[in-house]
Design a protein around this motif. Structure first.
Motif, PDB file in Angstrom:
ATOM      1  N   HIS A  67       0.765  -1.840  -0.038  1.00 35.90           N
ATOM      2  CA  HIS A  67      -0.013  -0.250  -0.486  1.00 35.90           C
ATOM      3  C   HIS A  67       0.580   1.368  -0.259  1.00 35.90           C
ATOM      4  O   HIS A  67       1.092   1.303   0.785  1.00 35.90           O
ATOM      5  CB  HIS A  67      -1.215   0.192   1.314  1.00 35.90           C
ATOM      6  CG  HIS A  67      -2.570   1.062   1.319  1.00 35.90           C
ATOM      7  ND1 HIS A  67      -3.697   0.964   1.675  1.00 35.90           N
ATOM      8  CD2 HIS A  67      -2.167   2.747   0.596  1.00 35.90           C
ATOM      9  CE1 HIS A  67      -4.022   2.065   1.467  1.00 35.90           C
ATOM     10  NE2 HIS A  67      -3.408   3.226   0.817  1.00 35.90           N
ATOM     11  N   HIS A  69       1.682   5.323  -2.469  1.00 39.26           N
ATOM     12  CA  HIS A  69       1.258   6.399  -3.251  1.00 39.26           C
ATOM     13  C   HIS A  69       2.755   6.870  -3.118  1.00 39.26           C
ATOM     14  O   HIS A  69       3.325   7.711  -2.443  1.00 39.26           O
ATOM     15  CB  HIS A  69       0.917   7.562  -2.174  1.00 39.26           C
ATOM     16  CG  HIS A  69      -0.818   7.287  -1.844  1.00 39.26           C
ATOM     17  ND1 HIS A  69      -2.119   6.563  -2.853  1.00 39.26           N
ATOM     18  CD2 HIS A  69      -0.866   6.316  -0.783  1.00 39.26           C
ATOM     19  CE1 HIS A  69      -2.901   5.608  -1.872  1.00 39.26           C
ATOM     20  NE2 HIS A  69      -2.476   5.921  -0.782  1.00 39.26           N
ATOM     21  N   LYS A 195      -9.174   0.934  -6.815  1.00 38.21           N
ATOM     22  CA  LYS A 195      -9.603   0.714  -5.571  1.00 38.21           C
ATOM     23  C   LYS A 195     -10.515   1.321  -5.881  1.00 38.21           C
ATOM     24  O   LYS A 195     -10.438   2.329  -6.261  1.00 38.21           O
ATOM     25  CB  LYS A 195      -8.567   1.505  -4.842  1.00 38.21           C
ATOM     26  CG  LYS A 195      -8.399   2.391  -3.503  1.00 38.21           C
ATOM     27  CD  LYS A 195      -7.237   2.532  -3.114  1.00 38.21           C
ATOM     28  CE  LYS A 195      -7.924   3.282  -1.978  1.00 38.21           C
ATOM     29  NZ  LYS A 195      -6.539   4.180  -1.083  1.00 38.21           N
ATOM     30  N   HIS A 275      -6.338  -0.916   6.324  1.00 46.75           N
ATOM     31  CA  HIS A 275      -6.755  -0.067   7.087  1.00 46.75           C
ATOM     32  C   HIS A 275      -7.907  -0.365   8.160  1.00 46.75           C
ATOM     33  O   HIS A 275      -7.215  -1.305   8.649  1.00 46.75           O
ATOM     34  CB  HIS A 275      -7.678   1.498   6.960  1.00 46.75           C
ATOM     35  CG  HIS A 275      -6.827   2.470   5.432  1.00 46.75           C
ATOM     36  ND1 HIS A 275      -5.331   2.537   5.178  1.00 46.75           N
ATOM     37  CD2 HIS A 275      -7.082   3.261   4.107  1.00 46.75           C
ATOM     38  CE1 HIS A 275      -5.000   3.221   4.720  1.00 46.75           C
ATOM     39  NE2 HIS A 275      -6.335   3.344   3.555  1.00 46.75           N
ATOM     40  N   ASP A 332       0.567   2.080   3.681  1.00 47.16           N
ATOM     41  CA  ASP A 332       0.708   3.667   3.361  1.00 47.16           C
ATOM     42  C   ASP A 332       1.792   4.760   3.236  1.00 47.16           C
ATOM     43  O   ASP A 332       1.362   6.440   3.630  1.00 47.16           O
ATOM     44  CB  ASP A 332      -0.780   4.614   3.908  1.00 47.16           C
ATOM     45  CG  ASP A 332      -1.845   4.655   3.098  1.00 47.16           C
ATOM     46  OD1 ASP A 332      -1.871   5.221   2.387  1.00 47.16           O
ATOM     47  OD2 ASP A 332      -2.905   5.833   3.797  1.00 47.16           O
TER      48      ASP A 332
HETATM   49 ZN   LIG Z   1      -3.690   4.606   1.029  1.00 48.99          ZN
END
Ligand SMILES: [Zn+2]
Length: 427
Positions: A67, A69, A195, A275, A332
């Motif tokens: 996960h 970005h 997603k 999450h 994340d």
């Molecule tokens: Zn994310």
């Protein structure tokens, strides 16, 4: 010679969840694949020209961050809204190129990048640029724009002039028919994974999670939760997203912070749940039954949900493990520094999950989070025909905390990017 051999004395086998002694791995630079894995009779090895000697080091498959970005940098430097609003596309692309190089040198040979955060389909273009050898980085599996309902995942300010004057973060769709169209649009735009947001904070926000005005206090105001997460899609919409993605053999990741959202996404057939900071045994039992991958994103939770982090979020992650939920490691990354990816592993170990299981989750689990064979490649363990992704560290990562913060060697697709701690081929 396109083939050469990497000789090891300690090699972590994720399938066994333990180390094997005196294993050699022959790789091919043309195919980028592993050609042969074999055990030597002793620690001795006959080195041919071009061979690499990793004996004495601790060798593992390349790591998978499930996960990330690439278009975000640490929220300690600037929040997401500020990055999207104030940074040019050029700056964000340059930063992403740097993030990818940093990640590769940190031992991450695969990134599952879950949303371009206002950069449209630039993640797919960056994936292709890396694959073509233009710049070093992990193998990217990308989502392009995330799916959310109208107004659900956008930069919302009180000064938006009634519309969205900031870069759209989502492909905003409502109703099953539009959800179907959006999945088709994403796949045509280059998405490797779909997603969608099952829930999100839906009220106006400046810089989450600080929201709303300091209105005069009164009964029930200000509320204890100023901007809680609520569902953004109904069951029918979620089911349509999953069903349409299945036609294109495309895995689906669901952002869920609420128990309600996670239960709905699991029942709809999402492959991975991201999450989930509010859980139940019922949810985890159902995830284990359906072999849904759980990506607990502990590293971002440590920062954004610190109040419940050690009292609730770490223990419930261990509970998921104990109930047999399939785990993958993805923090994340991007909301904190690319290169600190292993924070996620450290927190899983702190939660009480054995280090060998965490390493397995960060390799084989990562591959499964990318869709397993649906992603078109195999990586994350050592076997003929797999991508030749190999890393090495100086200390035993199953016993030494922090061992993975000192990466000595990185190979991706049979190309060496780091040797004896020094970057290679990055002039
Ligand atoms: Zn994310």
């Amino acid at each position: 010679m396109p083939q050469y051999t990497v000789h090891t004395s300690w090699l972590f086998d994720p399938k066994l969840k333990s180390a094997r002694q005196n294993v050699s791995v022959t790789v091919n630079t043309v195919s980028g694949l592993i050609e042969r894995v074999y055990e030597r009779e002793s620690a001795d090895a006959t080195l041919q020209p071009g061979d690499i000697d990793l004996r004495g080091k601790y060798v593992l498959p390349g790591l998978v961050d499930a996960h990330t970005h690439v278009f975000l940098h640490s929220y300690d430097e600037a929040g997401a809204l500020k990055q999207k609003r104030d940074e040019s596309m050029t700056e964000r692309i340059v930063r992403a190129v740097n993030h990818c190089r940093t990640a590769l040198l940190a031992g991450y040979t695969t990134y599952r990048d879950l949303g371009s955060e206002g950069m449209q389909e630039c993640d797919a273009s960056l994936r292709d640029a890396i694959a073509r050898g233009l710049t070093p980085g992990p193998r990217l599996f990308v989502a392009t724009r995330v799916l959310a309902s109208t107004g659900a995942f956008e930069c919302r300010t009180e000064n938006a002039g009634g519309g969205h004057c900031l870069p759209a973060s989502a492909d905003a769709v409502d109703g099953p028919a539009e959800c179907r169209q959006a999945v088709r649009r994403r796949i045509a735009a280059g998405a490797d994974v779909i997603k969608f947001f099952a829930d999100y904070r839906r009220r106006i926000m400046r810089s989450p999670p600080a929201v709303q005005h300091p209105y005069k206090a009164s009964v029930l105001h200000p509320p204890a939760e100023p901007n809680p997460d609520y569902l953004v899609f109904d069951d029918e919409e979620m089911r349509m997203i999953v069903a349409e993605a299945a036609l294109a053999r495309c895995p689906v990741a669901a952002h869920c912070c609420t128990l309600e959202g996670a239960l709905a996404a699991v029942e709809a057939g999402a492959n991975t749940i991201e999450h989930v900071y509010f859980v139940s045994d019922e949810l985890f039992t159902r995830m284990a039954e359906k072999r849904v991958v759980f990506v607990p994103t502990l590293a971002v939770a440590e920062k954004l949900h610190s109040a419940r982090f050690r009292s609730a979020i770490l223990p419930q992650t261990k509970r998921a493990f104990d109930l047999g939920v399939r785990l993958a490691c993805g923090g994340d990354t991007g909301t904190y520094r690319h290169g600190d990816n292993v924070r996620e592993l450290e927190l899983m170990i702190e939660a009480g999950i054995p280090a060998a299981d965490v390493l397995e989750a960060c390799t084989v689990g990562g591959w499964e989070s990318c869709g397993g064979d649906l992603c078109g490649r195999r990586f994350g363990w050592f076997e003929e025909g797999l991508q030749a992704d190999i890393i090495a560290v100086e200390q035993d990562p199953t016993t030494v905390t922090g061992a993975l913060r000192d990466i000595s060697f990185v190979m991706k697709d049979a190309t060496v990017w780091k040797l004896d701690g020094n970057p290679q081929g990055m002039v």
